[in-house]
Design an enzyme around this catalytic site. Structure first.
Site, mmCIF file in Angstrom:
data_model
loop_
_atom_site.group_PDB
_atom_site.id
_atom_site.type_symbol
_atom_site.label_atom_id
_atom_site.label_comp_id
_atom_site.label_asym_id
_atom_site.label_seq_id
_atom_site.Cartn_x
_atom_site.Cartn_y
_atom_site.Cartn_z
ATOM 1 N N SER A 124 0.827 -1.206 0.000
ATOM 2 C CA SER A 124 0.000 0.000 0.000
ATOM 3 C C SER A 124 0.862 1.257 0.000
ATOM 4 O O SER A 124 1.960 1.279 0.575
ATOM 5 C CB SER A 124 -0.850 -0.035 1.270
ATOM 6 N N TYR A 149 -2.031 -0.994 10.628
ATOM 7 C CA TYR A 149 -2.258 -1.540 9.288
ATOM 8 C C TYR A 149 -1.075 -1.184 8.379
ATOM 9 O O TYR A 149 -0.465 -2.054 7.752
ATOM 10 C CB TYR A 149 -3.569 -0.995 8.686
ATOM 11 N N LYS A 153 2.143 -3.596 6.684
ATOM 12 C CA LYS A 153 2.550 -3.687 5.270
ATOM 13 C C LYS A 153 4.049 -3.380 5.127
ATOM 14 O O LYS A 153 4.760 -4.044 4.373
ATOM 15 C CB LYS A 153 1.718 -2.719 4.415
HETATM 16 C C1 WQD Z 1 -9.727 9.759 1.021
HETATM 17 C C2 WQD Z 1 -9.933 11.262 1.237
HETATM 18 C C3 WQD Z 1 -10.220 11.857 3.549
HETATM 19 C C4 WQD Z 1 -14.018 9.741 4.119
HETATM 20 C C5 WQD Z 1 -7.043 4.756 3.113
HETATM 21 C C6 WQD Z 1 -5.907 4.031 3.746
HETATM 22 C C7 WQD Z 1 -4.930 3.587 2.711
HETATM 23 C C8 WQD Z 1 -5.583 2.844 1.570
HETATM 24 C C9 WQD Z 1 -6.840 3.474 1.097
HETATM 25 C C10 WQD Z 1 -5.173 0.474 1.693
HETATM 26 C C11 WQD Z 1 -9.172 11.823 2.442
HETATM 27 C C12 WQD Z 1 -11.481 12.133 2.762
HETATM 28 C C13 WQD Z 1 -12.860 10.262 3.587
HETATM 29 C C14 WQD Z 1 -15.075 10.628 4.479
HETATM 30 C C15 WQD Z 1 -13.727 12.478 3.682
HETATM 31 N N1 WQD Z 1 -5.920 1.517 1.854
HETATM 32 N N2 WQD Z 1 -12.722 11.609 3.373
HETATM 33 N N3 WQD Z 1 -14.879 11.974 4.251
HETATM 34 O O1 WQD Z 1 -7.321 7.761 3.949
HETATM 35 O O2 WQD Z 1 -6.503 8.190 1.585
HETATM 36 O O3 WQD Z 1 -6.529 5.911 2.458
HETATM 37 O O4 WQD Z 1 -7.658 3.893 2.178
HETATM 38 O O5 WQD Z 1 -4.042 0.309 1.637
HETATM 39 O O6 WQD Z 1 -4.007 2.819 3.356
HETATM 40 O O7 WQD Z 1 -5.282 4.908 4.669
HETATM 41 O O8 WQD Z 1 -8.667 6.961 1.916
HETATM 42 O O9 WQD Z 1 -11.014 6.977 1.225
HETATM 43 O O10 WQD Z 1 -10.461 7.086 3.694
HETATM 44 O O11 WQD Z 1 -9.977 9.076 2.241
HETATM 45 O O12 WQD Z 1 -13.631 13.702 3.501
HETATM 46 O O13 WQD Z 1 -16.131 10.240 5.002
HETATM 47 O O14 WQD Z 1 -11.317 11.474 1.530
HETATM 48 O O15 WQD Z 1 -9.997 12.845 4.495
HETATM 49 O O16 WQD Z 1 -8.771 13.108 2.088
HETATM 50 P P1 WQD Z 1 -7.212 7.320 2.556
HETATM 51 P P2 WQD Z 1 -10.100 7.452 2.302
#
Ligand code: WQD
Length: 336
Positions: A124, A149, A153
């Site tokens: 990741s 998590y 990795k």
């Molecule tokens: C994306 C953007 C949030 C939810 C995570 C893991 C990463 C990977 C993918 C596997 C950010 C914003 C989110 C919400 C929001 N997984 N957001 N409101 O955090 O980039 O990555 O998932 O390996 O390891 O950390 O993904 O989809 O949670 O967030 O505003 O209800 O959307 O702040 O900017 P993230 P995400």
């Protein structure tokens, strides 16, 4: 070629099984169904017209792995089986380290025993921690992970590097995924919509389909173009195809350890995603601006050049495809 896919009924695993079958590989899956449903097996058949061989069980079960390697004559392994909820990993570090690291150790032991040394490992972008700059290259610094998590990795990557150092007959591809979203075009497989989603796209899709009321946008004061977080969203089908290209590389090379970013190289903000989703699906997504989410970073997107040059792979599907397919899957699976 016969491929063992661990966690093959999960989100990315199932899409990869489809691409493997389409390319003529034989597919054996082991999955403990901790975050997947057995019916996905039938959906894969419906899409491809082909069967996978399925073993229900846990990868920690050495005897089961031994049986699979003895009976199936596996040529290579793609290892997806892991827990992946970032927030939950903070609450349950022991479970996360056990599941995400011990299982890999058992797998590697059995692979060695049966002389299967080709492995594609699901890693990741989270291993880069808070990146020093974007776009991120594979040679950039890793570490500084902010949750178990991500650390799990990072540890497995290190284990694989040490393994290769000890015996360079191994042939290993480590794939660092950015933000996989979307679903298969058929709407038959996708990210299972159980409970309240922690990630952006499934949350947006559930607000659009009126299962949830309102999206909280976590922060609009980041140093980005519109103040909201920027990520490298990649269609899960493109990501799945990256695994085929990685396998082909391992077939070509015989031995080595390779690391690739799998992303599009494009950063989209949270507001970009909301706008694209509304436009392509002709639906309203209610949202409000909320506090920043602890642990979030401002920007994260890849430099995918290495994968293009060495694997001949690049993401083809657009943000509109991702939004369309994510919504299609949610609508088709709403009452499941
Ligand atoms: C994306 C953007 C949030 C939810 C995570 C893991 C990463 C990977 C993918 C596997 C950010 C914003 C989110 C919400 C929001 N997984 N957001 N409101 O955090 O980039 O990555 O998932 O390996 O390891 O950390 O993904 O989809 O949670 O967030 O505003 O209800 O959307 O702040 O900017 P993230 P995400």
């Amino acid at each position: 070629m016969k491929i063992l896919v661990t966690g093959g009924l999960g989100y990315i695993g199932s899409h990869t099984c489809v691409e493997l079958l389409k390319e003529g590989y034989e597919v054996v899956v082991i999955d403990n169904l901790s975050n997947a449903k057995e019916e996905v097996k039938d959906k894969i058949k419906e899409i491809t017209g082909k069967n996978i061989k399925f073993y229900l069980g846990d990868m920690i079960d050495e005897n089961l792995l031994d049986k699979i390697f003895t009976e199936e004559k596996i040529d290579a392994v793609i290892d997806f089986a892991a827990y992946k909820a970032v927030g939950e990993s903070v609450q349950k570090p022991v479970e996360y380290y056990t599941n995400n690291i011990s299982t890999v150790l058992v797998l590697l032991k059995e692979m060695k025993k049966h002389n299967v040394k080709k492995l594609v490992f699901s890693s990741s972008a989270t291993v880069y921690g808070n990146p020093e700059h974007v776009p991120i290259k594979e040679t950039d610094k890793t570490g500084g992970t902010t949750n178990p998590y991500g650390t799990s990795k990072l540890f497995v990557e290190q284990i694989l590097k040490d393994l290769y150092k000890s015996d360079n007959a191994w042939d290993i591809a480590i794939l660092r995924y950015f933000n996989p979203i979307g679903a298969h075009q058929s709407g038959l497989i996708g990210e299972e919509p159980n409970g309240i989603p922690a990630n952006l796209m499934p949350y947006i899709a559930k607000v659009a389909s009126k299962e949830l009321e309102c999206l909280s946008v976590f922060g609009n004061d980041y140093p980005t173009k519109d103040g909201t977080g920027v990520r490298d969203y990649i269609h899960v089908v493109d990501l799945a195809k990256g695994h085929i290209k990685a396998l082909e590389k391992l077939e070509r090379e015989q031995a080595g350890l390779y690391i690739y970013n799998l992303g599009t190289g494009i950063g989209y903000s949270v507001l970009d995603i909301i706008n694209a989703f509304e436009k392509v699906n002709q639906v309203k997504v209610n949202y409000k601006i909320a506090e920043r989410r602890p642990g979030d970073i401002a920007e994260c997107y890849s430099d995918p050049t290495k994968a293009k040059q060495e694997l001949g792979w690049e993401a083809k599907l657009t943000i509109e495809d991702m939004c369309k397919d994510a919504y299609n899957f949610i609508l088709k699976n709403k009452n499941n």
